[in-house]
Design a protein around this motif. Sequence first.
Motif, PDB file in Angstrom:
ATOM      1  N   ASP A 334       0.832  -1.205   0.000  1.00  0.00           N
ATOM      2  CA  ASP A 334       0.000   0.000   0.000  1.00  0.00           C
ATOM      3  C   ASP A 334       0.867   1.256   0.000  1.00  0.00           C
ATOM      4  N   GLU A 335       2.012   1.195   0.657  1.00  0.00           N
ATOM      5  CA  GLU A 335       2.890   2.365   0.739  1.00  0.00           C
ATOM      6  C   GLU A 335       3.450   2.715  -0.637  1.00  0.00           C
ATOM      7  N   ARG A 336       3.854   1.678  -1.363  1.00  0.00           N
ATOM      8  CA  ARG A 336       4.393   1.937  -2.708  1.00  0.00           C
ATOM      9  C   ARG A 336       3.293   2.499  -3.611  1.00  0.00           C
ATOM     10  N   LEU A 337       2.111   1.893  -3.540  1.00  0.00           N
ATOM     11  CA  LEU A 337       1.010   2.358  -4.388  1.00  0.00           C
ATOM     12  C   LEU A 337       0.591   3.767  -4.005  1.00  0.00           C
ATOM     13  N   ALA A 338       0.731   4.097  -2.709  1.00  0.00           N
ATOM     14  CA  ALA A 338       0.376   5.454  -2.270  1.00  0.00           C
ATOM     15  C   ALA A 338       1.268   6.464  -2.979  1.00  0.00           C
ATOM     16  N   LEU A 339       2.566   6.154  -3.084  1.00  0.00           N
ATOM     17  CA  LEU A 339       3.478   7.070  -3.779  1.00  0.00           C
ATOM     18  C   LEU A 339       3.120   7.190  -5.254  1.00  0.00           C
ATOM     19  N   LEU A 340       2.785   6.048  -5.858  1.00  0.00           N
ATOM     20  CA  LEU A 340       2.429   6.070  -7.289  1.00  0.00           C
ATOM     21  C   LEU A 340       1.123   6.836  -7.512  1.00  0.00           C
ATOM     22  N   ALA A 341       0.163   6.634  -6.604  1.00  0.00           N
ATOM     23  CA  ALA A 341      -1.123   7.345  -6.737  1.00  0.00           C
ATOM     24  C   ALA A 341      -0.886   8.847  -6.547  1.00  0.00           C
ATOM     25  N   GLN A 342       0.013   9.168  -5.637  1.00  0.00           N
ATOM     26  CA  GLN A 342       0.337  10.579  -5.406  1.00  0.00           C
ATOM     27  C   GLN A 342       0.877  11.219  -6.698  1.00  0.00           C
ATOM     28  N   GLN A 343       1.752  10.461  -7.402  1.00  0.00           N
ATOM     29  CA  GLN A 343       2.289  10.990  -8.671  1.00  0.00           C
ATOM     30  C   GLN A 343       1.182  11.145  -9.708  1.00  0.00           C
ATOM     31  N   GLN A 344       0.281  10.170  -9.761  1.00  0.00           N
ATOM     32  CA  GLN A 344      -0.831  10.259 -10.714  1.00  0.00           C
ATOM     33  C   GLN A 344      -1.685  11.486 -10.402  1.00  0.00           C
ATOM     34  N   LEU A 345      -1.964  11.691  -9.111  1.00  0.00           N
ATOM     35  CA  LEU A 345      -2.801  12.830  -8.722  1.00  0.00           C
ATOM     36  C   LEU A 345      -2.085  14.137  -9.039  1.00  0.00           C
ATOM     37  N   ALA A 346      -0.767  14.161  -8.824  1.00  0.00           N
ATOM     38  CA  ALA A 346       0.005  15.382  -9.117  1.00  0.00           C
ATOM     39  C   ALA A 346      -0.120  15.725 -10.599  1.00  0.00           C
ATOM     40  N   ARG A 347      -0.160  14.701 -11.473  1.00  0.00           N
ATOM     41  CA  ARG A 347      -0.322  14.950 -12.914  1.00  0.00           C
ATOM     42  C   ARG A 347      -1.631  15.665 -13.196  1.00  0.00           C
ATOM     43  N   ARG A 348      -2.625  15.435 -12.326  1.00  0.00           N
ATOM     44  CA  ARG A 348      -3.936  16.080 -12.504  1.00  0.00           C
ATOM     45  C   ARG A 348      -3.999  17.407 -11.763  1.00  0.00           C
ATOM     46  N   GLY A 349      -2.893  17.792 -11.154  1.00  0.00           N
ATOM     47  CA  GLY A 349      -2.890  19.040 -10.405  1.00  0.00           C
ATOM     48  C   GLY A 349      -3.488  18.877  -9.023  1.00  0.00           C
ATOM     49  N   VAL A 350      -3.656  17.622  -8.559  1.00  0.00           N
ATOM     50  CA  VAL A 350      -4.218  17.395  -7.229  1.00  0.00           C
ATOM     51  C   VAL A 350      -3.065  17.096  -6.279  1.00  0.00           C
ATOM     52  N   SER A 351      -2.918  17.942  -5.267  1.00  0.00           N
ATOM     53  CA  SER A 351      -1.819  17.725  -4.342  1.00  0.00           C
ATOM     54  C   SER A 351      -2.304  16.843  -3.194  1.00  0.00           C
ATOM     55  N   ALA A 352      -1.695  15.682  -3.052  1.00  0.00           N
ATOM     56  CA  ALA A 352      -2.126  14.709  -2.046  1.00  0.00           C
ATOM     57  C   ALA A 352      -0.965  14.450  -1.095  1.00  0.00           C
ATOM     58  N   ALA A 353      -0.785  15.367  -0.152  1.00  0.00           N
ATOM     59  CA  ALA A 353       0.368  15.268   0.737  1.00  0.00           C
ATOM     60  C   ALA A 353       0.189  14.142   1.755  1.00  0.00           C
ATOM     61  N   ALA A 354      -1.083  13.870   2.146  1.00  0.00           N
ATOM     62  CA  ALA A 354      -1.334  12.924   3.234  1.00  0.00           C
ATOM     63  C   ALA A 354      -1.158  11.487   2.764  1.00  0.00           C
ATOM     64  N   LEU A 355       0.110  11.019   2.769  1.00  0.00           N
ATOM     65  CA  LEU A 355       0.392   9.674   2.264  1.00  0.00           C
ATOM     66  C   LEU A 355      -0.292   8.586   3.093  1.00  0.00           C
ATOM     67  N   GLY A 356      -0.435   8.837   4.391  1.00  0.00           N
ATOM     68  CA  GLY A 356      -1.080   7.860   5.271  1.00  0.00           C
ATOM     69  C   GLY A 356      -2.511   7.609   4.826  1.00  0.00           C
TER      70      GLY A 356
END
Length: 476
Positions: A334-356
């Motif tokens: 889940d931790e690895r996917l959280a980082l990947l999802a964060q990158q995907q969201l960043a591509r959409r301009g969505v900042s998802a700082a809360a990795l937890g």
Amino acid sequence: MTAAPSKVRTRIAPSPTGFLHLGTARTALYSWAYARHHGGEFVLRIEDTDVVRSTEDSVQQILQSMQWLGLDYDEGPIYQMQRLQRYHAVAEQMIAAGTAYRCYCTPAELDEMREQQRARGEKTHYDGRWRPAPGKPLPPLPEGVQPVVRFANPAQGAVAWDDLVKGPISINNQEIDDLIILRPPADDAGPGALGVPTYNFAVVVDDWDMAITHVFRGDEHINNTPWQINIFCALGAALPQFGHCPVILGDDGLKLSKRRGAVSVTAYEESGYLPEAMLNYLARLGWSHGDEELFSAQQMVQWFDGSHLSRSPAQWDPAKLAWVNAHHLKAASDERLALLAQQQLARRGVSAAALGALAQGIALFKDRCATVVELADWLQMLFVPMPPSAEDLATHVTDAVKPALRGLRDQLTTATWDKAGIAAAIKASLTAHQLKMPQLAPALRVLVCGRAQTPSIDAVLALFPREEVLSRLQHV
Ligand code: GLU
């Protein structure tokens, strides 16, 4: 011929004229796995002699894709354009040995030669007018014509090899022209500039110098191999073994091409596929190990010995790729996917700082997702409001449930903020307003998540900060 070196050495030799194509990624994978299986070495060579179409940007994309796929190389990247002197030295050596010669035909002369051959109903070919032979007079040296160097292909006999994929192949030498191996420098090249070798020549000099023992590549090169084998032999070099893999067809049965969907590794990375899933899927497009469909790169290395390569073209199947990806997604942390999802969201301009919060959300959603993009589609609601559609509002947020929603909002102000606490608050509101879960839950989902279906709503609400849920419920 010198004895074949014992250490397995393979290579991938992409031309940097675009992204890393899926077909090239597949042969890179086979070459890599074969070297790793035998404890050998894998070389990356950049074939950048097409100076007009090669770009630095493309080199970077290729390197990045190799890295993303985890196809690590022991040598390289080696750039052909940095080896021009070597090709010239070998060409000179061949001219001296009589296995290559200078040809002064102008393009106009060659056109005329072909024209006349066509008029006679012959297959067009170079007629060997500059090829030296004992007692044969050569044409007078024309002025101002920069010669090319041609390979003196053996006039008799046949070229034969046992292809690792296709089996025995034999081509008659009479069907093969004297190939141009070196071109003169361009007219506008500065003084001292060196001419560029053609693919078939550079590839042989490189495979020879780099002691390559096994060549896996696409079968679009199968017609080049007889020339290459003849040049290897002319150089007295050890022949590698060749394996020509059939093309990959699109899901419409035609050759996979840019016009018919994504063909680059990068596009799949961007679309939320995992590198281990791409390797798994690419491996199966043209190779099998029993009935195994789902495996890791390490397992492939263990199994890949160059056998069981398919002779028939494989068909790209997006549904199967998604299935393979879904499998690897479930196995990923889940931790690895959280980082990947964060990158995907960043591509959409969505900042998802809360990795937890992302990791918790992933645990909840990953069973229903095939790609990281689908995961990001779910997780986005945690960071940006998801306005419900008018239709969903009208269908689910009815006057009958609004009082219960207001009651629930009050309950949630003080509820313990976890799944059990939220479940208890929902239950209390249902009892107080004499409603059933299927009446309240869709309304809650629509207001908080912007969609009427989600996994268990208490678990979903627990992913959000309490204030965010209250704020999304405030206008009922
Ligand atoms: N540069 C060639 C290509 O990208 C390499 C072919 C080969 O592996 O010999 O198709």
